[in-house]
Design a protein around this motif. Structure first.
Motif, mmCIF file in Angstrom:
data_model
loop_
_atom_site.group_PDB
_atom_site.id
_atom_site.type_symbol
_atom_site.label_atom_id
_atom_site.label_comp_id
_atom_site.label_asym_id
_atom_site.label_seq_id
_atom_site.Cartn_x
_atom_site.Cartn_y
_atom_site.Cartn_z
ATOM 1 N N VAL A 13 19.489 -15.711 -42.073
ATOM 2 C CA VAL A 13 18.236 -15.037 -41.810
ATOM 3 C C VAL A 13 17.395 -15.928 -40.909
ATOM 4 O O VAL A 13 17.286 -17.123 -41.142
ATOM 5 N N GLN A 14 16.809 -15.348 -39.897
ATOM 6 C CA GLN A 14 15.942 -16.086 -38.989
ATOM 7 C C GLN A 14 14.541 -16.132 -39.573
ATOM 8 O O GLN A 14 13.962 -15.111 -39.900
ATOM 9 N N GLU A 15 13.986 -17.311 -39.743
ATOM 10 C CA GLU A 15 12.661 -17.463 -40.325
ATOM 11 C C GLU A 15 11.838 -18.374 -39.432
ATOM 12 O O GLU A 15 12.048 -19.584 -39.407
ATOM 13 N N PHE B 134 17.890 -8.317 -54.017
ATOM 14 C CA PHE B 134 18.376 -9.610 -53.547
ATOM 15 C C PHE B 134 17.192 -10.336 -52.916
ATOM 16 O O PHE B 134 16.630 -9.882 -51.935
ATOM 17 N N TYR B 135 16.798 -11.457 -53.514
ATOM 18 C CA TYR B 135 15.695 -12.269 -53.010
ATOM 19 C C TYR B 135 16.260 -13.451 -52.236
ATOM 20 O O TYR B 135 17.088 -14.196 -52.758
ATOM 21 N N TYR B 136 15.828 -13.611 -50.994
ATOM 22 C CA TYR B 136 16.248 -14.752 -50.179
ATOM 23 C C TYR B 136 15.087 -15.162 -49.294
ATOM 24 O O TYR B 136 14.570 -14.380 -48.519
ATOM 25 N N GLY B 137 14.639 -16.420 -49.484
ATOM 26 C CA GLY B 137 13.461 -16.885 -48.768
ATOM 27 C C GLY B 137 12.267 -16.025 -49.116
ATOM 28 O O GLY B 137 12.019 -15.713 -50.282
ATOM 29 N N LYS B 138 11.511 -15.605 -48.106
ATOM 30 C CA LYS B 138 10.363 -14.723 -48.349
ATOM 31 C C LYS B 138 10.736 -13.250 -48.217
ATOM 32 O O LYS B 138 9.880 -12.387 -48.186
ATOM 33 N N TYR B 139 12.027 -12.958 -48.167
ATOM 34 C CA TYR B 139 12.508 -11.590 -47.990
ATOM 35 C C TYR B 139 13.144 -11.063 -49.270
ATOM 36 O O TYR B 139 13.544 -11.823 -50.146
ATOM 37 N N LYS B 140 13.223 -9.746 -49.346
ATOM 38 C CA LYS B 140 13.971 -9.125 -50.444
ATOM 39 C C LYS B 140 14.620 -7.859 -49.909
ATOM 40 O O LYS B 140 14.141 -7.242 -48.962
ATOM 41 N N GLU B 141 15.729 -7.511 -50.526
ATOM 42 C CA GLU B 141 16.498 -6.348 -50.089
ATOM 43 C C GLU B 141 17.035 -5.623 -51.315
ATOM 44 O O GLU B 141 17.574 -6.253 -52.226
ATOM 45 N N GLU B 142 16.890 -4.305 -51.338
ATOM 46 C CA GLU B 142 17.430 -3.512 -52.436
ATOM 47 C C GLU B 142 18.918 -3.290 -52.208
ATOM 48 O O GLU B 142 19.339 -2.974 -51.097
ATOM 49 N N ASN C 223 18.667 -21.089 -53.213
ATOM 50 C CA ASN C 223 17.416 -20.526 -52.708
ATOM 51 C C ASN C 223 17.388 -18.998 -52.729
ATOM 52 O O ASN C 223 16.464 -18.401 -52.200
ATOM 53 N N SER C 224 18.393 -18.383 -53.332
ATOM 54 C CA SER C 224 18.487 -16.922 -53.353
ATOM 55 C C SER C 224 19.058 -16.471 -54.693
ATOM 56 O O SER C 224 19.802 -17.202 -55.329
#
Length: 83
Positions: free
Chosen positions: A24-26, A50-58, A37-38
């Motif tokens: 993921v580009q941050e 799915f939580y990764y960094g400041k992002y989340k995805e269903e 970290n996820s």
């Protein structure tokens, strides 16, 4: 004619393939999601977030069961209500 028959019977060997970690580009800095970290959080309906960094995805239950997310910790859904 023998050359023509031999020419039709060929195959390509491919190296063993492993599934890459999620990149993921941050802020122009690469972020690699890993088990430190996820994580996945199971939802009441059986899906996951799915939580990764400041992002989340269903994600669907099928996505998680496919094995792509096996290396990430899973927080199981707690059916007990808070009192």
């Amino acid at each position: 004619m023998l050359f023509g028959l031999l020419h039709l019977n060929y195959f390509i060997l491919q190296p063993d393939y492993s599934i890459p970690q999620v990149d993921v580009q941050e802020d122009n800095t690469p972020f690699i999601a890993d088990d430190e970290n996820s994580y996945l959080e199971e939802q009441k309906d059986g899906s996951y977030i799915f939580y990764y960094g400041k992002y989340k995805e269903e994600l669907s239950k099928e996505d998680v069961e496919s094995g792509v997310y096996d290396s990430y910790p899973i927080i199981k859904y707690n059916n007990k209500s808070l009192r």
